[in-house]
Design a protein around this motif. Structure first.
Motif, PDB file in Angstrom:
ATOM      1  N   PRO A 109      -5.342 -17.117 -10.264  1.00 23.28           N
ATOM      2  CA  PRO A 109      -5.362 -15.948  -9.380  1.00 23.28           C
ATOM      3  C   PRO A 109      -4.535 -14.828  -9.595  1.00 23.28           C
ATOM      4  O   PRO A 109      -4.821 -13.763  -9.342  1.00 23.28           O
ATOM      5  CB  PRO A 109      -5.009 -16.839  -8.124  1.00 23.28           C
ATOM      6  N   ARG A 110      -3.122 -15.185 -10.209  1.00 20.90           N
ATOM      7  CA  ARG A 110      -2.171 -14.426 -10.643  1.00 20.90           C
ATOM      8  C   ARG A 110      -2.956 -13.077 -11.612  1.00 20.90           C
ATOM      9  O   ARG A 110      -2.542 -11.998 -11.790  1.00 20.90           O
ATOM     10  CB  ARG A 110      -1.029 -14.803 -11.042  1.00 20.90           C
ATOM     11  N   SER A 111      -3.848 -13.826 -12.402  1.00 21.46           N
ATOM     12  CA  SER A 111      -4.453 -12.895 -13.526  1.00 21.46           C
ATOM     13  C   SER A 111      -5.234 -11.833 -13.132  1.00 21.46           C
ATOM     14  O   SER A 111      -5.253 -10.704 -13.700  1.00 21.46           O
ATOM     15  CB  SER A 111      -5.140 -13.521 -14.425  1.00 21.46           C
ATOM     16  N   TYR A 112      -5.519 -11.695 -11.682  1.00 21.15           N
ATOM     17  CA  TYR A 112      -6.258 -10.799 -11.057  1.00 21.15           C
ATOM     18  C   TYR A 112      -5.671  -9.696 -10.714  1.00 21.15           C
ATOM     19  O   TYR A 112      -5.857  -8.572 -10.717  1.00 21.15           O
ATOM     20  CB  TYR A 112      -6.950 -11.119  -9.742  1.00 21.15           C
ATOM     21  N   GLU A 113      -4.268  -9.881 -10.624  1.00 21.68           N
ATOM     22  CA  GLU A 113      -3.357  -8.785 -10.154  1.00 21.68           C
ATOM     23  C   GLU A 113      -2.641  -8.297 -11.336  1.00 21.68           C
ATOM     24  O   GLU A 113      -2.163  -7.301 -11.060  1.00 21.68           O
ATOM     25  CB  GLU A 113      -2.165  -9.529  -9.310  1.00 21.68           C
ATOM     26  N   ARG A 114      -2.800  -8.647 -12.367  1.00 24.58           N
ATOM     27  CA  ARG A 114      -1.945  -8.252 -13.700  1.00 24.58           C
ATOM     28  C   ARG A 114      -2.725  -6.963 -14.349  1.00 24.58           C
ATOM     29  O   ARG A 114      -3.842  -6.842 -14.223  1.00 24.58           O
ATOM     30  CB  ARG A 114      -1.781  -9.276 -14.790  1.00 24.58           C
ATOM     31  N   ASP A 160     -11.831 -18.425 -20.250  1.00 25.90           N
ATOM     32  CA  ASP A 160     -10.761 -18.856 -19.176  1.00 25.90           C
ATOM     33  C   ASP A 160      -9.287 -18.207 -19.689  1.00 25.90           C
ATOM     34  O   ASP A 160      -8.813 -18.457 -20.818  1.00 25.90           O
ATOM     35  CB  ASP A 160     -10.619 -19.965 -18.825  1.00 25.90           C
ATOM     36  N   VAL A 161      -8.765 -16.904 -19.302  1.00 23.60           N
ATOM     37  CA  VAL A 161      -7.598 -16.462 -19.756  1.00 23.60           C
ATOM     38  C   VAL A 161      -6.550 -17.146 -18.903  1.00 23.60           C
ATOM     39  O   VAL A 161      -5.444 -16.853 -19.503  1.00 23.60           O
ATOM     40  CB  VAL A 161      -7.495 -14.998 -19.513  1.00 23.60           C
ATOM     41  N   GLY A 162      -6.621 -18.093 -18.016  1.00 22.47           N
ATOM     42  CA  GLY A 162      -5.402 -18.720 -17.478  1.00 22.47           C
ATOM     43  C   GLY A 162      -4.464 -17.514 -16.796  1.00 22.47           C
ATOM     44  O   GLY A 162      -5.093 -16.538 -15.958  1.00 22.47           O
ATOM     45  N   ASN A 163      -3.447 -17.432 -17.180  1.00 20.43           N
ATOM     46  CA  ASN A 163      -2.449 -16.316 -16.938  1.00 20.43           C
ATOM     47  C   ASN A 163      -1.779 -15.844 -17.889  1.00 20.43           C
ATOM     48  O   ASN A 163      -0.669 -15.406 -18.211  1.00 20.43           O
ATOM     49  CB  ASN A 163      -1.382 -16.886 -15.987  1.00 20.43           C
ATOM     50  N   ALA A 164      -2.330 -15.851 -19.382  1.00 17.63           N
ATOM     51  CA  ALA A 164      -2.052 -15.459 -20.423  1.00 17.63           C
ATOM     52  C   ALA A 164      -2.197 -14.115 -20.622  1.00 17.63           C
ATOM     53  O   ALA A 164      -3.549 -13.808 -20.811  1.00 17.63           O
ATOM     54  CB  ALA A 164      -2.520 -16.345 -21.690  1.00 17.63           C
ATOM     55  N   GLY A 165      -1.324 -13.158 -21.053  1.00 18.34           N
ATOM     56  CA  GLY A 165      -1.562 -11.617 -21.035  1.00 18.34           C
ATOM     57  C   GLY A 165      -2.186 -11.414 -22.413  1.00 18.34           C
ATOM     58  O   GLY A 165      -3.006 -10.554 -22.544  1.00 18.34           O
ATOM     59  N   THR A 166      -1.746 -12.316 -23.255  1.00 21.82           N
ATOM     60  CA  THR A 166      -2.395 -11.784 -24.852  1.00 21.82           C
ATOM     61  C   THR A 166      -3.816 -12.265 -24.712  1.00 21.82           C
ATOM     62  O   THR A 166      -4.741 -11.521 -25.329  1.00 21.82           O
ATOM     63  CB  THR A 166      -1.691 -12.793 -25.926  1.00 21.82           C
ATOM     64  N   VAL A 167      -4.477 -13.274 -23.645  1.00 19.22           N
ATOM     65  CA  VAL A 167      -5.861 -13.430 -24.005  1.00 19.22           C
ATOM     66  C   VAL A 167      -6.422 -12.570 -23.373  1.00 19.22           C
ATOM     67  O   VAL A 167      -7.414 -12.061 -23.467  1.00 19.22           O
ATOM     68  CB  VAL A 167      -6.000 -15.055 -23.421  1.00 19.22           C
ATOM     69  N   MET A 168      -6.001 -12.228 -21.804  1.00 20.67           N
ATOM     70  CA  MET A 168      -6.597 -11.245 -21.167  1.00 20.67           C
ATOM     71  C   MET A 168      -6.972  -9.770 -21.658  1.00 20.67           C
ATOM     72  O   MET A 168      -7.761  -9.061 -21.453  1.00 20.67           O
ATOM     73  CB  MET A 168      -6.181 -11.417 -19.689  1.00 20.67           C
ATOM     74  N   ARG A 169      -5.926  -9.446 -22.422  1.00 18.71           N
ATOM     75  CA  ARG A 169      -5.905  -8.381 -23.003  1.00 18.71           C
ATOM     76  C   ARG A 169      -6.368  -8.051 -24.453  1.00 18.71           C
ATOM     77  O   ARG A 169      -7.047  -7.113 -24.991  1.00 18.71           O
ATOM     78  CB  ARG A 169      -4.464  -7.427 -23.018  1.00 18.71           C
ATOM     79  N   PHE A 170      -5.982  -9.079 -25.494  1.00 14.93           N
ATOM     80  CA  PHE A 170      -6.573  -8.825 -26.759  1.00 14.93           C
ATOM     81  C   PHE A 170      -7.898  -9.289 -26.806  1.00 14.93           C
ATOM     82  O   PHE A 170      -8.572  -8.915 -27.845  1.00 14.93           O
ATOM     83  CB  PHE A 170      -5.644 -10.035 -27.635  1.00 14.93           C
ATOM     84  N   LEU A 171      -8.621 -10.210 -26.028  1.00 11.02           N
ATOM     85  CA  LEU A 171      -9.925 -10.555 -26.395  1.00 11.02           C
ATOM     86  C   LEU A 171     -11.029  -9.721 -25.662  1.00 11.02           C
ATOM     87  O   LEU A 171     -12.160  -9.823 -26.380  1.00 11.02           O
ATOM     88  CB  LEU A 171     -10.206 -12.030 -25.735  1.00 11.02           C
ATOM     89  N   LEU A 229      -5.714 -21.588 -24.926  1.00 12.01           N
ATOM     90  CA  LEU A 229      -6.559 -20.765 -24.147  1.00 12.01           C
ATOM     91  C   LEU A 229      -7.184 -19.715 -25.154  1.00 12.01           C
ATOM     92  O   LEU A 229      -8.218 -19.538 -25.130  1.00 12.01           O
ATOM     93  CB  LEU A 229      -5.874 -20.066 -23.054  1.00 12.01           C
ATOM     94  N   MET A 230      -6.238 -19.335 -25.841  1.00 13.72           N
ATOM     95  CA  MET A 230      -6.819 -18.338 -27.087  1.00 13.72           C
ATOM     96  C   MET A 230      -7.582 -19.020 -27.900  1.00 13.72           C
ATOM     97  O   MET A 230      -8.851 -18.477 -28.278  1.00 13.72           O
ATOM     98  CB  MET A 230      -5.554 -17.820 -27.774  1.00 13.72           C
ATOM     99  N   ALA A 231      -7.380 -20.285 -28.203  1.00 14.63           N
ATOM    100  CA  ALA A 231      -8.316 -21.290 -29.290  1.00 14.63           C
ATOM    101  C   ALA A 231      -9.651 -21.288 -28.880  1.00 14.63           C
ATOM    102  O   ALA A 231     -10.724 -21.208 -29.326  1.00 14.63           O
ATOM    103  CB  ALA A 231      -7.890 -22.156 -29.820  1.00 14.63           C
ATOM    104  N   ASP A 232      -9.558 -21.944 -27.594  1.00 19.62           N
ATOM    105  CA  ASP A 232     -10.629 -22.137 -26.871  1.00 19.62           C
ATOM    106  C   ASP A 232     -11.667 -21.008 -26.631  1.00 19.62           C
ATOM    107  O   ASP A 232     -12.841 -21.217 -26.511  1.00 19.62           O
ATOM    108  CB  ASP A 232     -10.385 -22.819 -25.612  1.00 19.62           C
TER     109      ASP A 232
END
Length: 459
Positions: free
Chosen positions: A132-137, A104-115, A60-63
């Protein structure tokens, strides 16, 4: 290549029928891989990331970086450093970041926060979406911090995903206060991109206890290795303050360490069965939180030695309860809880209230699933109290959380009839876990038919 067979919806966790003796090579660290990709993408010249973790989170990060214009070529190569670090490698070629695109961050904390900080440097809009879970994090602290530093972000007031970063090609930067008590990733997110901000950044944590400090130390060390100037002025009396000076990052040839946290279930198998597991390439010095397993599992009844072959961990078959503060190594909690449920005395796991905000509410999930097998776990304000009881088989739910799945497998070593729901979720950070697990129990860690022969999934 042979296709991996589909995994059953309910995976029967193998029961250990004797002591485990195996060598298990653990794939590369997700935390190191994803930080290395970000730093390489922001560098002034191409670089290499060798022995990367190939998993859902790292893909996910690479993509996502590719979507913003970065070139990432996946190859098999030899190491120019002559250190034997050949094998799989990703060549990262920095480029002008641009949109519009969707990540698309999936549910990866590093992707949703680092990017999102990286996206502020892009020319064009970058939309972030995910599972869906990423919306709650938690993400609001990163969003508000970036706005303080000059970013424009459209999140419809949610302080969470989905959102769009309106990239302007640069970010002013400066000083920002942030409450990172829910996740150390909030700090790492700002630091990783800071050398590219016009003024760099000064980040001041102003909340409660800051969890997972080893991950922040990992970020700082990796930034410095890439040529960044990072000041952590604790020696001068300031605490929880980080200053990054603006400047160019170097393209590096980085070798990713094995993921020590992902070694946890295999070490636990040695502890529980009274066997021995060797993990090759265990670093003698590291910032990874998983290195704490050497101390914690020794206190719980095992012994370990760092040798030329790697970390050799041996259990006695006796497991002792433990009272331990896991605030700096919270990701180890599910595996420690699983072992504690099989111990000979009570355990108290402290300092991990922030786990309620991870891939799932890990404290509630562990309590429900272990108790569902006959265990006795109660939640405390900041952790778990675990009283060992004779347990029975049943379904162990994972909540799409990779560490819940491996925790269930650990319990299944000693409790007959445990079935793991959605064991495939381990692909988030530990590809081929079911095969690695069964090979370990067979003493055939590389599938070669030779007991204790060597590499599992490969790093």
């Amino acid at each position: 290549m042979t296709e991996t067979p589909a995994l059953p919806a309910l995976w029967p966790a193998p029961l250990a029928d004797g002591t485990v003796h195996a060598t298990v090579t653990v794939p590369g660290s997700k935390s190191v891989t994803n930080r290395a990709l970000v730093l390489a993408a922001l560098a002034a010249e191409p670089g290499w990331v060798r022995r990367p973790l190939r998993s859902r989170d790292s893909q996910l990060m690479a993509d996502a970086l590719r979507a913003m214009g970065v070139g990432i070529e996946e190859t098999v190569s030899s190491s120019s450093a002559g250190d034997g670090a050949g094998g799989e490698a990703w060549r990262v070629i920095p480029a002008a970041l641009h949109g519009p695109t969707t990540v698309d961050v999936g549910n990866a904390g590093t992707v949703m926060r680092f990017l999102p900080p990286v996206a502020t440097l892009a020319d064009g809009d970058i939309r972030f979406d995910g599972d869906p879970r990423s919306y709650e994090r938690p993400l609001g602290q990163v969003i508000s911090a970036l706005r303080t530093l000059g970013a424009r972000i459209d999140d419809d007031g949610r302080g969470a995903l989905p959102m769009t970063v309106l990239g302007g090609g640069a970010l002013e930067g400066g000083t920002v206060e942030i409450d990172a008590s829910n996740s150390s990733q909030f700090v790492s997110a700002l630091l990783l991109s800071a050398p590219r901000f016009n003024q760099g950044v000064e980040v001041r944590h102003v909340g409660g206890n800051l969890p997972s400090m080893p991950h922040i130390r990992m970020t700082v060390e990796m930034l410095r290795a890439a040529g960044a100037q990072v000041d952590t002025p604790e020696a001068g009396g300031e605490k929880d303050v980080w200053r990054v000076t603006p400047g160019a990052l170097l393209g590096r040839d980085m070798v990713v360490e094995p993921d020590l946290s992902n070694a946890q279930p295999f070490l636990a198998a040695a502890l529980i069965t009274g066997g021995t597991v060797t993990v090759p390439d265990w670093p003698r010095r590291t910032t990874q939180p998983g290195d704490a397993l050497r101390r914690i599992f020794t206190e719980m009844g095992g012994s370990c030695e760092l040798t030329d072959a790697g970390l050799v961990f041996t259990g006695t078959g006796k497991i002792h309860g433990i009272d331990v503060d896991l605030s700096e190594v919270g990701e180890l909690t599910p595996g420690i809880a699983a072992v504690a449920a099989l111990a000979d005395s009570e355990s108290v796991l402290r300092g991990v209230a922030h786990l309620r905000l991870h891939e799932t509410d890990r404290l509630a999930a562990l309590t429900k699933e272990i108790n569902g097998l006959g265990g006795d776990v109660t939640e405390t304000a900041d952790g778990l109290r675990i009283r060992p009881r004779r347990m029975h088989g049943g379904v162990f739910h994972t909540y799409d959380d990779h560490r819940m799945a491996t925790a269930g497998a650990v319990i299944g070593l000693a409790v007959e009839g445990v079935q793991i729901e959605n064991v495939a979720t381990t692909a988030k950070t530990l590809p081929d876990f079911p095969k690695m697990w069964t090979d370990m129990l067979a003493g055939d860690a590389d599938g070669s038919g030779v007991p204790g022969a060597g590499a599992g999934a490969g790093a």
